[in-house]
Design a protein around this motif. Sequence first.
Motif, PDB file in Angstrom:
ATOM      1  N   TYR A  38       0.813  -1.217   0.000  1.00 59.45           N
ATOM      2  CA  TYR A  38       0.000   0.000   0.000  1.00 59.45           C
ATOM      3  C   TYR A  38       0.847   1.268   0.000  1.00 59.45           C
ATOM      4  O   TYR A  38       0.343   2.354   0.202  1.00 59.45           O
ATOM      5  N   GLY A  39       2.152   1.124  -0.195  1.00 58.86           N
ATOM      6  CA  GLY A  39       3.014   2.291  -0.372  1.00 58.86           C
ATOM      7  C   GLY A  39       3.671   2.813   0.890  1.00 58.86           C
ATOM      8  O   GLY A  39       4.300   3.873   0.854  1.00 58.86           O
ATOM      9  N   LEU A  40       3.555   2.127   1.989  1.00 57.41           N
ATOM     10  CA  LEU A  40       4.234   2.563   3.205  1.00 57.41           C
ATOM     11  C   LEU A  40       5.702   2.144   3.152  1.00 57.41           C
ATOM     12  O   LEU A  40       6.071   1.213   2.443  1.00 57.41           O
ATOM     13  N   THR A  41       6.529   2.825   3.913  1.00 57.28           N
ATOM     14  CA  THR A  41       7.924   2.422   4.000  1.00 57.28           C
ATOM     15  C   THR A  41       8.017   1.172   4.872  1.00 57.28           C
ATOM     16  O   THR A  41       7.076   0.835   5.599  1.00 57.28           O
ATOM     17  N   LEU A  42       9.164   0.513   4.788  1.00 60.00           N
ATOM     18  CA  LEU A  42       9.346  -0.692   5.598  1.00 60.00           C
ATOM     19  C   LEU A  42       9.272  -0.365   7.085  1.00 60.00           C
ATOM     20  O   LEU A  42       8.664  -1.098   7.868  1.00 60.00           O
ATOM     21  N   GLN A  43       9.866   0.757   7.485  1.00 57.96           N
ATOM     22  CA  GLN A  43       9.837   1.147   8.897  1.00 57.96           C
ATOM     23  C   GLN A  43       8.406   1.414   9.358  1.00 57.96           C
ATOM     24  O   GLN A  43       8.000   0.980  10.442  1.00 57.96           O
ATOM     25  N   ALA A  44       7.624   2.099   8.552  1.00 56.65           N
ATOM     26  CA  ALA A  44       6.230   2.377   8.917  1.00 56.65           C
ATOM     27  C   ALA A  44       5.419   1.088   8.971  1.00 56.65           C
ATOM     28  O   ALA A  44       4.583   0.906   9.872  1.00 56.65           O
ATOM     29  N   SER A  45       5.658   0.187   8.025  1.00 63.26           N
ATOM     30  CA  SER A  45       4.941  -1.089   8.019  1.00 63.26           C
ATOM     31  C   SER A  45       5.256  -1.911   9.257  1.00 63.26           C
ATOM     32  O   SER A  45       4.355  -2.482   9.887  1.00 63.26           O
ATOM     33  N   LEU A  46       6.535  -1.976   9.616  1.00 65.97           N
ATOM     34  CA  LEU A  46       6.915  -2.721  10.818  1.00 65.97           C
ATOM     35  C   LEU A  46       6.375  -2.068  12.084  1.00 65.97           C
ATOM     36  O   LEU A  46       5.959  -2.758  13.019  1.00 65.97           O
ATOM     37  N   THR A  47       6.371  -0.743  12.109  1.00 65.47           N
ATOM     38  CA  THR A  47       5.843  -0.031  13.275  1.00 65.47           C
ATOM     39  C   THR A  47       4.351  -0.301  13.453  1.00 65.47           C
ATOM     40  O   THR A  47       3.891  -0.603  14.563  1.00 65.47           O
ATOM     41  N   LEU A  48       3.587  -0.220  12.370  1.00 66.34           N
ATOM     42  CA  LEU A  48       2.149  -0.485  12.460  1.00 66.34           C
ATOM     43  C   LEU A  48       1.867  -1.939  12.803  1.00 66.34           C
ATOM     44  O   LEU A  48       0.942  -2.237  13.569  1.00 66.34           O
ATOM     45  N   SER A  49       2.666  -2.853  12.258  1.00 68.38           N
ATOM     46  CA  SER A  49       2.478  -4.269  12.577  1.00 68.38           C
ATOM     47  C   SER A  49       2.784  -4.541  14.045  1.00 68.38           C
ATOM     48  O   SER A  49       2.076  -5.305  14.708  1.00 68.38           O
ATOM     49  N   THR A  50       3.835  -3.925  14.555  1.00 72.33           N
ATOM     50  CA  THR A  50       4.181  -4.093  15.965  1.00 72.33           C
ATOM     51  C   THR A  50       3.108  -3.482  16.855  1.00 72.33           C
ATOM     52  O   THR A  50       2.759  -4.045  17.902  1.00 72.33           O
ATOM     53  N   LEU A  51       2.563  -2.353  16.453  1.00 72.80           N
ATOM     54  CA  LEU A  51       1.477  -1.730  17.211  1.00 72.80           C
ATOM     55  C   LEU A  51       0.234  -2.628  17.216  1.00 72.80           C
ATOM     56  O   LEU A  51      -0.413  -2.797  18.258  1.00 72.80           O
ATOM     57  N   ALA A  52      -0.083  -3.219  16.061  1.00 76.37           N
ATOM     58  CA  ALA A  52      -1.223  -4.139  16.004  1.00 76.37           C
ATOM     59  C   ALA A  52      -0.990  -5.346  16.909  1.00 76.37           C
ATOM     60  O   ALA A  52      -1.908  -5.806  17.599  1.00 76.37           O
ATOM     61  N   PHE A  53       0.239  -5.853  16.935  1.00 71.85           N
ATOM     62  CA  PHE A  53       0.566  -6.971  17.815  1.00 71.85           C
ATOM     63  C   PHE A  53       0.425  -6.570  19.285  1.00 71.85           C
ATOM     64  O   PHE A  53      -0.107  -7.332  20.097  1.00 71.85           O
ATOM     65  N   ALA A  54       0.890  -5.372  19.630  1.00 74.27           N
ATOM     66  CA  ALA A  54       0.785  -4.914  21.018  1.00 74.27           C
ATOM     67  C   ALA A  54      -0.672  -4.763  21.445  1.00 74.27           C
ATOM     68  O   ALA A  54      -1.040  -5.127  22.572  1.00 74.27           O
ATOM     69  N   VAL A  55      -1.513  -4.246  20.567  1.00 76.23           N
ATOM     70  CA  VAL A  55      -2.941  -4.102  20.885  1.00 76.23           C
ATOM     71  C   VAL A  55      -3.585  -5.477  21.059  1.00 76.23           C
ATOM     72  O   VAL A  55      -4.357  -5.701  22.006  1.00 76.23           O
ATOM     73  N   ALA A  56      -3.268  -6.408  20.164  1.00 77.19           N
ATOM     74  CA  ALA A  56      -3.823  -7.763  20.279  1.00 77.19           C
ATOM     75  C   ALA A  56      -3.361  -8.433  21.566  1.00 77.19           C
ATOM     76  O   ALA A  56      -4.137  -9.145  22.224  1.00 77.19           O
ATOM     77  N   THR A  57      -2.114  -8.205  21.959  1.00 74.04           N
ATOM     78  CA  THR A  57      -1.598  -8.773  23.201  1.00 74.04           C
ATOM     79  C   THR A  57      -2.317  -8.178  24.405  1.00 74.04           C
ATOM     80  O   THR A  57      -2.678  -8.899  25.346  1.00 74.04           O
ATOM     81  N   ALA A  58      -2.546  -6.870  24.390  1.00 75.50           N
ATOM     82  CA  ALA A  58      -3.251  -6.224  25.503  1.00 75.50           C
ATOM     83  C   ALA A  58      -4.686  -6.730  25.629  1.00 75.50           C
ATOM     84  O   ALA A  58      -5.164  -6.997  26.740  1.00 75.50           O
ATOM     85  N   VAL A  59      -5.356  -6.900  24.497  1.00 70.66           N
ATOM     86  CA  VAL A  59      -6.732  -7.412  24.522  1.00 70.66           C
ATOM     87  C   VAL A  59      -6.751  -8.856  25.026  1.00 70.66           C
ATOM     88  O   VAL A  59      -7.601  -9.237  25.845  1.00 70.66           O
ATOM     89  N   ALA A  60      -5.806  -9.663  24.559  1.00 71.05           N
ATOM     90  CA  ALA A  60      -5.740 -11.059  25.011  1.00 71.05           C
ATOM     91  C   ALA A  60      -5.437 -11.136  26.497  1.00 71.05           C
ATOM     92  O   ALA A  60      -6.014 -11.963  27.213  1.00 71.05           O
ATOM     93  N   TYR A  61      -4.558 -10.293  26.995  1.00 69.71           N
ATOM     94  CA  TYR A  61      -4.238 -10.294  28.424  1.00 69.71           C
ATOM     95  C   TYR A  61      -5.472  -9.927  29.237  1.00 69.71           C
ATOM     96  O   TYR A  61      -5.777 -10.557  30.249  1.00 69.71           O
ATOM     97  N   ARG A  62      -6.190  -8.911  28.775  1.00 66.88           N
ATOM     98  CA  ARG A  62      -7.393  -8.478  29.506  1.00 66.88           C
ATOM     99  C   ARG A  62      -8.441  -9.586  29.541  1.00 66.88           C
ATOM    100  O   ARG A  62      -9.051  -9.845  30.575  1.00 66.88           O
ATOM    101  N   GLN A  63      -8.652 -10.249  28.406  1.00 65.49           N
ATOM    102  CA  GLN A  63      -9.697 -11.259  28.328  1.00 65.49           C
ATOM    103  C   GLN A  63      -9.304 -12.585  28.976  1.00 65.49           C
ATOM    104  O   GLN A  63     -10.120 -13.219  29.631  1.00 65.49           O
TER     105      GLN A  63
END
Length: 104
Positions: A38-63
Amino acid sequence: MRVRNRHGDRIDPVPFLVTVGIAFTFALSFGPIYGLSYGLTLQASLTLSTLAFAVATAVAYRQLVRHAPPIDAGPLPPGPRVERLLYAGMGLGVLIVALTVPLL
């Protein structure tokens, strides 16, 4: 590994660890590829992917950890457990199909 819920009872950490492992696999294997397409840089793609992983981890921990039922609550009835498992399986299936659709 001693994991405790909000009531201070020990719980089994395996469901949380499996969920986090699946989230890691999906977020950091598909996320950068889709970000680059989608035209993002590699750094931006990795940052967003890591952020998505962190959010999923937080939701899983809560549940799965913080809101785990106390030990003295007894076994959960099988009806809601099967229903939740069915919905989770359907959601994972939709996610896998959505990730295999070719990018436009």
